[in-house]
Design a protein around this motif. Sequence first.
Motif, PDB file in Angstrom:
ATOM      1  N   GLU A 173       0.817  -1.215   0.000  1.00 50.70           N
ATOM      2  CA  GLU A 173       0.000   0.000   0.000  1.00 50.70           C
ATOM      3  C   GLU A 173       0.851   1.266   0.000  1.00 50.70           C
ATOM      4  O   GLU A 173       0.403   2.321  -0.443  1.00 50.70           O
ATOM      5  CB  GLU A 173      -0.931   0.001   1.220  1.00 50.70           C
ATOM      6  N   ARG A 174       2.107   1.146   0.477  1.00 49.28           N
ATOM      7  CA  ARG A 174       2.989   2.313   0.518  1.00 49.28           C
ATOM      8  C   ARG A 174       3.717   2.540  -0.805  1.00 49.28           C
ATOM      9  O   ARG A 174       4.406   3.551  -0.965  1.00 49.28           O
ATOM     10  CB  ARG A 174       4.017   2.151   1.647  1.00 49.28           C
ATOM     11  N   SER A 175       3.555   1.616  -1.743  1.00 50.10           N
ATOM     12  CA  SER A 175       4.259   1.736  -3.018  1.00 50.10           C
ATOM     13  C   SER A 175       3.526   2.693  -3.948  1.00 50.10           C
ATOM     14  O   SER A 175       2.309   2.592  -4.128  1.00 50.10           O
ATOM     15  CB  SER A 175       4.378   0.358  -3.682  1.00 50.10           C
ATOM     16  N   SER A 176       4.274   3.621  -4.546  1.00 47.70           N
ATOM     17  CA  SER A 176       3.665   4.569  -5.488  1.00 47.70           C
ATOM     18  C   SER A 176       3.404   3.928  -6.844  1.00 47.70           C
ATOM     19  O   SER A 176       2.576   4.413  -7.616  1.00 47.70           O
ATOM     20  CB  SER A 176       4.574   5.789  -5.663  1.00 47.70           C
ATOM     21  N   SER A 177       4.117   2.850  -7.152  1.00 45.58           N
ATOM     22  CA  SER A 177       3.903   2.152  -8.428  1.00 45.58           C
ATOM     23  C   SER A 177       3.914   0.648  -8.165  1.00 45.58           C
ATOM     24  O   SER A 177       4.917  -0.033  -8.373  1.00 45.58           O
ATOM     25  CB  SER A 177       4.987   2.519  -9.442  1.00 45.58           C
ATOM     26  N   PRO A 178       2.808   0.112  -7.632  1.00 43.67           N
ATOM     27  CA  PRO A 178       2.765  -1.302  -7.258  1.00 43.67           C
ATOM     28  C   PRO A 178       2.968  -2.232  -8.449  1.00 43.67           C
ATOM     29  O   PRO A 178       2.474  -1.977  -9.541  1.00 43.67           O
ATOM     30  CB  PRO A 178       1.361  -1.466  -6.664  1.00 43.67           C
ATOM     31  N   ASP A 179       3.733  -3.294  -8.230  1.00 46.73           N
ATOM     32  CA  ASP A 179       3.918  -4.293  -9.281  1.00 46.73           C
ATOM     33  C   ASP A 179       2.922  -5.434  -9.077  1.00 46.73           C
ATOM     34  O   ASP A 179       2.030  -5.358  -8.221  1.00 46.73           O
ATOM     35  CB  ASP A 179       5.360  -4.796  -9.318  1.00 46.73           C
ATOM     36  N   ALA A 180       3.077  -6.492  -9.859  1.00 46.58           N
ATOM     37  CA  ALA A 180       2.097  -7.583  -9.838  1.00 46.58           C
ATOM     38  C   ALA A 180       1.986  -8.229  -8.456  1.00 46.58           C
ATOM     39  O   ALA A 180       0.886  -8.517  -7.985  1.00 46.58           O
ATOM     40  CB  ALA A 180       2.462  -8.642 -10.885  1.00 46.58           C
ATOM     41  N   MET A 181       3.119  -8.436  -7.779  1.00 43.34           N
ATOM     42  CA  MET A 181       3.067  -9.076  -6.471  1.00 43.34           C
ATOM     43  C   MET A 181       2.503  -8.139  -5.409  1.00 43.34           C
ATOM     44  O   MET A 181       1.820  -8.586  -4.485  1.00 43.34           O
ATOM     45  CB  MET A 181       4.455  -9.575  -6.068  1.00 43.34           C
ATOM     46  N   ASP A 182       2.769  -6.838  -5.521  1.00 47.81           N
ATOM     47  CA  ASP A 182       2.131  -5.885  -4.604  1.00 47.81           C
ATOM     48  C   ASP A 182       0.609  -6.000  -4.696  1.00 47.81           C
ATOM     49  O   ASP A 182      -0.104  -6.043  -3.678  1.00 47.81           O
ATOM     50  CB  ASP A 182       2.539  -4.450  -4.953  1.00 47.81           C
ATOM     51  N   LEU A 183       0.107  -6.025  -5.919  1.00 50.11           N
ATOM     52  CA  LEU A 183      -1.343  -6.124  -6.138  1.00 50.11           C
ATOM     53  C   LEU A 183      -1.874  -7.465  -5.637  1.00 50.11           C
ATOM     54  O   LEU A 183      -2.974  -7.549  -5.078  1.00 50.11           O
ATOM     55  CB  LEU A 183      -1.653  -5.936  -7.623  1.00 50.11           C
ATOM     56  N   THR A 209     -16.378 -12.532   2.528  1.00 49.73           N
ATOM     57  CA  THR A 209     -16.826 -12.872   1.177  1.00 49.73           C
ATOM     58  C   THR A 209     -18.081 -12.103   0.796  1.00 49.73           C
ATOM     59  O   THR A 209     -19.087 -12.691   0.383  1.00 49.73           O
ATOM     60  CB  THR A 209     -17.062 -14.394   1.057  1.00 49.73           C
ATOM     61  N   THR A 210     -18.042 -10.784   0.935  1.00 48.43           N
ATOM     62  CA  THR A 210     -19.153  -9.976   0.439  1.00 48.43           C
ATOM     63  C   THR A 210     -18.935  -9.711  -1.050  1.00 48.43           C
ATOM     64  O   THR A 210     -17.802  -9.754  -1.536  1.00 48.43           O
ATOM     65  CB  THR A 210     -19.221  -8.623   1.165  1.00 48.43           C
ATOM     66  N   PRO A 211     -20.005  -9.419  -1.802  1.00 48.31           N
ATOM     67  CA  PRO A 211     -19.824  -9.078  -3.216  1.00 48.31           C
ATOM     68  C   PRO A 211     -18.838  -7.928  -3.416  1.00 48.31           C
ATOM     69  O   PRO A 211     -18.046  -7.935  -4.359  1.00 48.31           O
ATOM     70  CB  PRO A 211     -21.242  -8.695  -3.665  1.00 48.31           C
ATOM     71  N   ALA A 212     -18.868  -6.939  -2.510  1.00 47.39           N
ATOM     72  CA  ALA A 212     -17.975  -5.780  -2.654  1.00 47.39           C
ATOM     73  C   ALA A 212     -16.513  -6.188  -2.480  1.00 47.39           C
ATOM     74  O   ALA A 212     -15.654  -5.826  -3.301  1.00 47.39           O
ATOM     75  CB  ALA A 212     -18.348  -4.702  -1.634  1.00 47.39           C
ATOM     76  N   PHE A 213     -16.207  -6.941  -1.430  1.00 52.34           N
ATOM     77  CA  PHE A 213     -14.823  -7.374  -1.208  1.00 52.34           C
ATOM     78  C   PHE A 213     -14.349  -8.268  -2.350  1.00 52.34           C
ATOM     79  O   PHE A 213     -13.197  -8.178  -2.800  1.00 52.34           O
ATOM     80  CB  PHE A 213     -14.690  -8.118   0.125  1.00 52.34           C
ATOM     81  N   MET A 214     -15.219  -9.160  -2.806  1.00 53.80           N
ATOM     82  CA  MET A 214     -14.822 -10.068  -3.884  1.00 53.80           C
ATOM     83  C   MET A 214     -14.537  -9.298  -5.176  1.00 53.80           C
ATOM     84  O   MET A 214     -13.574  -9.590  -5.883  1.00 53.80           O
ATOM     85  CB  MET A 214     -15.915 -11.111  -4.132  1.00 53.80           C
ATOM     86  N   ALA A 215     -15.362  -8.296  -5.468  1.00 49.98           N
ATOM     87  CA  ALA A 215     -15.146  -7.505  -6.687  1.00 49.98           C
ATOM     88  C   ALA A 215     -13.828  -6.740  -6.605  1.00 49.98           C
ATOM     89  O   ALA A 215     -13.061  -6.676  -7.583  1.00 49.98           O
ATOM     90  CB  ALA A 215     -16.309  -6.540  -6.903  1.00 49.98           C
ATOM     91  N   GLN A 216     -13.538  -6.157  -5.437  1.00 52.89           N
ATOM     92  CA  GLN A 216     -12.296  -5.406  -5.279  1.00 52.89           C
ATOM     93  C   GLN A 216     -11.083  -6.325  -5.380  1.00 52.89           C
ATOM     94  O   GLN A 216     -10.091  -5.990  -6.035  1.00 52.89           O
ATOM     95  CB  GLN A 216     -12.294  -4.691  -3.934  1.00 52.89           C
ATOM     96  N   ALA A 217     -11.163  -7.481  -4.723  1.00 53.66           N
ATOM     97  CA  ALA A 217     -10.037  -8.421  -4.773  1.00 53.66           C
ATOM     98  C   ALA A 217      -9.819  -8.925  -6.193  1.00 53.66           C
ATOM     99  O   ALA A 217      -8.677  -8.999  -6.673  1.00 53.66           O
ATOM    100  CB  ALA A 217     -10.297  -9.587  -3.817  1.00 53.66           C
ATOM    101  N   LYS A 218     -10.898  -9.276  -6.884  1.00 57.23           N
ATOM    102  CA  LYS A 218     -10.769  -9.767  -8.255  1.00 57.23           C
ATOM    103  C   LYS A 218     -10.119  -8.716  -9.147  1.00 57.23           C
ATOM    104  O   LYS A 218      -9.256  -9.024  -9.981  1.00 57.23           O
ATOM    105  CB  LYS A 218     -12.160 -10.143  -8.803  1.00 57.23           C
ATOM    106  N   SER A 219     -10.496  -7.452  -8.954  1.00 61.66           N
ATOM    107  CA  SER A 219      -9.901  -6.377  -9.745  1.00 61.66           C
ATOM    108  C   SER A 219      -8.391  -6.305  -9.524  1.00 61.66           C
ATOM    109  O   SER A 219      -7.623  -6.113 -10.477  1.00 61.66           O
ATOM    110  CB  SER A 219     -10.548  -5.043  -9.368  1.00 61.66           C
ATOM    111  N   LEU A 220      -7.947  -6.488  -8.288  1.00 57.46           N
ATOM    112  CA  LEU A 220      -6.518  -6.450  -7.993  1.00 57.46           C
ATOM    113  C   LEU A 220      -5.778  -7.624  -8.634  1.00 57.46           C
ATOM    114  O   LEU A 220      -4.676  -7.455  -9.175  1.00 57.46           O
ATOM    115  CB  LEU A 220      -6.297  -6.446  -6.480  1.00 57.46           C
TER     116      LEU A 220
END
Length: 526
Positions: A264-274, A286-297
């Motif tokens: 979270e402190r990285s200004s340009s996160p790479d694949a492993m940061d995400l 496992t709410t729809p909101a958390f799942m959607a955010q995690a999937k996006s990452l």
Amino acid sequence: MRYLFDEYALDVDRRELHRSQVVVPVAPQVFDLLEYLIRNSERVVSKDDLISAVWNGRIVSDAALTTRLNAARSAIGDTGERQRLIKTLPRKGFRFVGAVQETQSRTVEPVGSVAHSSDTTPSRPIAPRLSMVVLPFVNLSSDPQQDYFVDGVTESLTTDLSRISGSFVIGRHTAFAYKGKAVDLKQIGRDLNVRYVIEGSVQRGGNRFRVNVQLIDAETSKHLWAERFDKPVADLFDIQDEIVSRLANTLDAELIGAEARRAERSSSPDAMDLYFQGRALENRGTTPAFMAQAKSLFVRALSLDPTNLEAAVEAAQIDQIIGSAYMVDDRATHLASAERTIIKVLTLAPNHPKAHMVLGLVQMFTGRAAQGVASCERAISLDRNLAHAHAGIGLGKLFSGLGAETEAHLHTAMRLSPRDTNLHLWMLFIGLSKLALHLDVEAVAWLRRSLEANRNHPNTHFHFAAALGLNGDIEEARSAVEAGLELDPNFTIRRYRNNAPSDHPAYLAYRQHVYEGMRVAGVPAG
């Protein structure tokens, strides 16, 4: 020394990978892996060769090695499917097959810079993510004969932590060099180039063992997590296995959280940061909101690094959760997507434990409970600490009409990981098995415990409402429905009824019992 191949140049002296005039960012271990493969391009190198050369013989999981190989391929425009430059030879090893030319390194100074002799001093490499050392646990007992047990805990924990996907764990022989010595944790971090130090003690008093463990940031010496627990003395090997399993599972979640906070402190996160940020979100509920955010990452991580198997497994798990938790009407689409992704992962990494577990859950929710149980058993054979695979077997038994056998598997999961982020799900599964056995009062108790552990799982609220409705507690049942609809406003009995994962008569009879409870509780019919 520079190695020229394709449109790339690997500058060994400057430790840089160039594509034309552009520097391609690579992690230190990925650079070392590329250099070793290129230096030995005339032969096939084995997995053990790579571990010995790049990791100095330290314990490295298959998943971690695969992740580094995929990162090396990605850096030079290759893939695990094309294998244009780095070839995998099944049961033999790996070989760099690109044409290589050796030249001397060129001295290139940035425009306007002035060269100084001190500029040639190499900087300390950045410690790899999830890199750690388990220092020898201290025997606080008065009996020196307990040393063998304490050392066994240290060795087993070292081995089990190396099974965490993407982990880098210093081998026990190196770690035991610090036994009995006063240590500076920051210096250990610098000497071994690791981010985390795990230290602990074991004390036997009478008929009990007391275990203390700390997770420490090696850069700052800050304590990130500490735990203490007592165990009655029984069979020593069983106690050792249980202690190690509990620690490994808890440390997995704590380390993911620590890496996510770093990311979270990285200004340009790479694949492993995400990836780590997605895992941390996934652990919240496992709410729809958390799942959607995690999937996006995870999708963003894969867009940066299409060969990141860990992100692919987690993306598949999100699809599996969405498809199995009644969040959507087109559950088949999500489950099919999860299965395609997992099969691709297993083609590249056939011994990936979590991939087998996710495949098993997909199979269970698509009418193949027996296959799903077998896949989860395969996952456990590869990682004995994969507690959620034990829970999956219990769920598979419920789908197979064997609800009476479910609870034992869930208790095994809870024994292995009593503070797991999935604990609320395991209590939910026991509650479902109680409903299947028409033990509705016991179901209420287990479902209430599930909600106390994590209130962010909509399904638990709806099943809790059903159990309360069946017990005649209508007022509380309707409150549970309201809480569930706040998390998932689109849940209906119709959606639940249309997405039964099994057609076993006993399971369908259980579902009918739940439908009635939901109707009485006031769940929308749809």
